[in-house]
Design an enzyme around this catalytic site. Structure first.
Site, PDB file in Angstrom:
ATOM      1  N   GLU A  12       0.814  -1.228   0.000  1.00  0.00           N
ATOM      2  CA  GLU A  12       0.000   0.000   0.000  1.00  0.00           C
ATOM      3  C   GLU A  12       0.840   1.267   0.000  1.00  0.00           C
ATOM      4  O   GLU A  12       0.436   2.282   0.574  1.00  0.00           O
ATOM      5  CB  GLU A  12      -0.944   0.015   1.206  1.00  0.00           C
ATOM      6  N   VAL A  17       0.525   2.381  -8.613  1.00  0.00           N
ATOM      7  CA  VAL A  17       0.382   3.704  -9.237  1.00  0.00           C
ATOM      8  C   VAL A  17       1.721   4.139  -9.834  1.00  0.00           C
ATOM      9  O   VAL A  17       1.776   4.720 -10.922  1.00  0.00           O
ATOM     10  CB  VAL A  17      -0.129   4.735  -8.201  1.00  0.00           C
ATOM     11  N   LYS A  37       2.519  -8.731 -13.047  1.00  0.00           N
ATOM     12  CA  LYS A  37       2.252  -8.813 -11.606  1.00  0.00           C
ATOM     13  C   LYS A  37       2.595 -10.245 -11.215  1.00  0.00           C
ATOM     14  O   LYS A  37       1.934 -11.206 -11.650  1.00  0.00           O
ATOM     15  CB  LYS A  37       0.782  -8.489 -11.313  1.00  0.00           C
ATOM     16  N   THR A  41      -2.721 -11.116  -4.859  1.00  0.00           N
ATOM     17  CA  THR A  41      -3.493 -11.682  -3.745  1.00  0.00           C
ATOM     18  C   THR A  41      -4.605 -10.717  -3.351  1.00  0.00           C
ATOM     19  O   THR A  41      -4.522  -9.512  -3.595  1.00  0.00           O
ATOM     20  CB  THR A  41      -2.616 -11.968  -2.509  1.00  0.00           C
ATOM     21  N   GLY A 170       5.793   7.118  -3.336  1.00  0.00           N
ATOM     22  CA  GLY A 170       4.569   6.661  -3.978  1.00  0.00           C
ATOM     23  C   GLY A 170       3.378   7.593  -3.826  1.00  0.00           C
ATOM     24  O   GLY A 170       2.458   7.562  -4.648  1.00  0.00           O
ATOM     25  N   PRO A 200       2.056  12.631  -6.774  1.00  0.00           N
ATOM     26  CA  PRO A 200       1.162  13.363  -5.870  1.00  0.00           C
ATOM     27  C   PRO A 200       0.096  12.444  -5.295  1.00  0.00           C
ATOM     28  O   PRO A 200      -0.405  11.555  -6.011  1.00  0.00           O
ATOM     29  CB  PRO A 200       0.546  14.437  -6.777  1.00  0.00           C
ATOM     30  N   ALA A 201      -0.251  12.638  -4.048  1.00  0.00           N
ATOM     31  CA  ALA A 201      -1.353  11.863  -3.460  1.00  0.00           C
ATOM     32  C   ALA A 201      -2.596  12.079  -4.310  1.00  0.00           C
ATOM     33  O   ALA A 201      -2.861  13.196  -4.763  1.00  0.00           O
ATOM     34  CB  ALA A 201      -1.590  12.334  -2.030  1.00  0.00           C
TER      35      ALA A 201
HETATM   36  N1  LIG Z   1      -0.341   8.553  -5.516  1.00  0.00           N
HETATM   37  C1  LIG Z   1      -1.479   7.927  -5.244  1.00  0.00           C
HETATM   38  N2  LIG Z   1      -2.638   8.414  -5.714  1.00  0.00           N
HETATM   39  C2  LIG Z   1      -3.812   7.812  -5.441  1.00  0.00           C
HETATM   40  N3  LIG Z   1      -3.959   6.736  -4.722  1.00  0.00           N
HETATM   41  C3  LIG Z   1      -2.853   6.216  -4.246  1.00  0.00           C
HETATM   42  C4  LIG Z   1      -1.558   6.753  -4.486  1.00  0.00           C
HETATM   43  N4  LIG Z   1      -0.660   5.982  -3.880  1.00  0.00           N
HETATM   44  C5  LIG Z   1      -1.374   5.001  -3.309  1.00  0.00           C
HETATM   45  N5  LIG Z   1      -2.680   5.137  -3.515  1.00  0.00           N
HETATM   46  C6  LIG Z   1      -3.773   4.276  -3.008  1.00  0.00           C
HETATM   47  O1  LIG Z   1      -3.232   3.544  -1.952  1.00  0.00           O
HETATM   48  C7  LIG Z   1      -3.548   2.186  -2.091  1.00  0.00           C
HETATM   49  C8  LIG Z   1      -2.293   1.399  -2.292  1.00  0.00           C
HETATM   50  O2  LIG Z   1      -1.661   1.766  -3.494  1.00  0.00           O
HETATM   51  P1  LIG Z   1      -1.104   0.653  -4.429  1.00  0.00           P
HETATM   52  O3  LIG Z   1      -2.225  -0.237  -4.849  1.00  0.00           O
HETATM   53  O4  LIG Z   1      -0.321   1.314  -5.504  1.00  0.00           O
HETATM   54  O5  LIG Z   1      -0.178  -0.096  -3.361  1.00  0.00           O
HETATM   55  P2  LIG Z   1       0.877  -1.178  -3.626  1.00  0.00           P
HETATM   56  O6  LIG Z   1       2.136  -0.663  -3.046  1.00  0.00           O
HETATM   57  O7  LIG Z   1       0.878  -1.487  -5.066  1.00  0.00           O
HETATM   58  O8  LIG Z   1       0.375  -2.405  -2.752  1.00  0.00           O
HETATM   59  P3  LIG Z   1       0.426  -3.980  -3.049  1.00  0.00           P
HETATM   60  O9  LIG Z   1       1.504  -4.504  -2.193  1.00  0.00           O
HETATM   61  O10 LIG Z   1      -0.922  -4.434  -2.622  1.00  0.00           O
HETATM   62  O11 LIG Z   1       0.650  -4.202  -4.506  1.00  0.00           O
HETATM   63  C9  LIG Z   1      -4.496   2.039  -3.248  1.00  0.00           C
HETATM   64  O12 LIG Z   1      -5.797   2.003  -2.726  1.00  0.00           O
HETATM   65  C10 LIG Z   1      -4.248   3.277  -4.049  1.00  0.00           C
HETATM   66  O13 LIG Z   1      -5.441   3.709  -4.681  1.00  0.00           O
HETATM   67  C1  LIG Z   2      -2.747  -8.101   0.007  1.00  0.00           C
HETATM   68  C2  LIG Z   2      -1.739  -6.967  -0.160  1.00  0.00           C
HETATM   69  N1  LIG Z   2      -2.399  -5.882  -0.860  1.00  0.00           N
HETATM   70  C3  LIG Z   2      -0.478  -7.400  -0.906  1.00  0.00           C
HETATM   71  N2  LIG Z   2      -0.816  -7.808  -2.239  1.00  0.00           N
HETATM   72  C4  LIG Z   2       0.284  -8.471  -0.160  1.00  0.00           C
HETATM   73  C5  LIG Z   2       1.089  -7.880   0.937  1.00  0.00           C
HETATM   74  C6  LIG Z   2       1.841  -8.913   1.757  1.00  0.00           C
HETATM   75  C7  LIG Z   2       2.610  -8.292   2.882  1.00  0.00           C
HETATM   76  C8  LIG Z   2       3.164  -9.321   3.819  1.00  0.00           C
HETATM   77  C9  LIG Z   2       4.000  -8.700   4.915  1.00  0.00           C
HETATM   78  O1  LIG Z   2       5.010  -8.047   4.645  1.00  0.00           O
HETATM   79  O2  LIG Z   2       3.650  -8.857   6.091  1.00  0.00           O
HETATM   80 MG   LIG Z   3       0.191  -3.029  -6.072  1.00  0.00          MG
END
Ligand SMILES: Nc1ncnc2c1ncn2[C@@H]1O[C@H](COP(=O)(O)OP(=O)(O)OP(=O)(O)O)[C@@H](O)[C@H]1O
Ligand SMILES: C[C@H](N)[C@H](N)CCCCCC(=O)O
Ligand SMILES: [Mg+2]
Length: 240
Positions: A12, A17, A37, A41, A170, A200-201
């Site tokens: 997260e 993004v 990907k 999960t 991010g 940007p957020a």
């Molecule tokens: N810059 C951004 N703008 C909008 N939403 C964001 C941004 N960064 C993160 N988010 C939001 O935060 C959440 C997590 O972002 P993202 O899905 O990219 O995480 P991730 O690092 O890819 O996680 P994962 O380990 O699940 O793949 C999402 O719900 C996404 O919409």
């Molecule tokens: C479900 C989640 N969004 C990711 N795809 C999986 C993140 C696993 C993290 C495990 C950990 O570090 O504890």
């Molecule tokens: Mg992701």
């Protein structure tokens, strides 16, 4: 044959993004892009996964997902609970290498952070990057706590002699607090690699057209694919 592995300081943090922003920037520079990907999960079969989200935001990219497990957990745990075969690092590497024969740029997104386990033997995205000899981009959270997780990630990559291309923040808020503002200086220091951008957020909520128009400006020019020549030269240099 440029392959870029995208990991993060955790889950997260904006990996998906950021992957979309890199893909959009590379497409704007005229490059064909594939997004892999490694394992998805926490998403049902009829839902959009991270690779689909990248395609929605970035436009025409090839998407691939090696496995999808329902529980929102680390891939190894989710595979075990589903009673299914896990995805192994060599399978991630093989799939990325195959996509790289047909695309200018292949982006491999992991799940969570660098050492999240994909299989019962403890295989990780770091193993796949090592097999591929591909550089890694680390997506970092902006605030307090990110210096530790970024440095741990960078040290792990260094111990494996995997190149850390740089760090991207991010999600950068409109009103960054003191720790966030200081992190812009300290992140490159603890990573031993440049800060290559900040999204940007709310970037993921832009319309796809606005996202594509803005993405190149969030990232350093190297991330549009122009890092290829430099990476290639270094990896083929005598003694490399
Ligand atoms: N810059 C951004 N703008 C909008 N939403 C964001 C941004 N960064 C993160 N988010 C939001 O935060 C959440 C997590 O972002 P993202 O899905 O990219 O995480 P991730 O690092 O890819 O996680 P994962 O380990 O699940 O793949 C999402 O719900 C996404 O919409
Ligand atoms: C479900 C989640 N969004 C990711 N795809 C999986 C993140 C696993 C993290 C495990 C950990 O570090 O504890
Ligand atoms: Mg992701």
């Amino acid at each position: 044959m440029p392959i870029l592995v995208i990991t993060g300081t955790g889950t997260e943090v904006g990996k998906t993004v950021t992957t979309a922003a890199v893909a959009a920037s590379a497409r704007a520079a005229g490059r064909s892009v594939a997004v892999l990907k490694a394992a998805q999960t926490g998403v049902r079969p009829d839902e959009r996964g991270d690779a689909d989200e990248v395609a929605r935001l970035a436009g025409a990219v090839t998407t691939a997902e090696l496995a999808r497990y329902p529980d929102p957990l680390a891939p190894a745990t989710a595979a075990r609970r589903a009673g299914r075969e896990p995805v192994r690092p060599h399978e991630i590497a093989e799939a990325a290498a195959k996509l790289a024969t047909e695309h200018d740029l292949v982006l491999v997104e992991g799940a969570g952070g660098l050492l999240v386990r994909f299989d019962e033997a403890g295989g990780t995205l770091a193993d796949a990057a090592e097999l591929l000899r591909a550089p890694v981009l680390v997506v970092a959270s902006p605030g307090l706590g990110t210096l530790n997780t970024t440095e741990l990630t960078a040290r792990e990559l260094r111990s494996r002699k995997v190149e850390l291309l740089g760090v991207v923040i991010g999600s950068w808020p409109d009103s960054p607090d003191l720790a966030m503002r200081c992190n812009v200086t300290d992140l490159p220091d603890v990573a031993g690699a440049p800060l290559l951008g900040a999204l940007p957020a709310g970037a993921g909520s832009l319309t796809p057209a606005d996202f594509r128009a803005s993405a190149p400006a969030w990232l350093a020019p190297r991330l549009d694919g122009t890092w290829e020549a430099e990476t290639f030269r270094r990896s083929t240099a005598p003694g490399a």
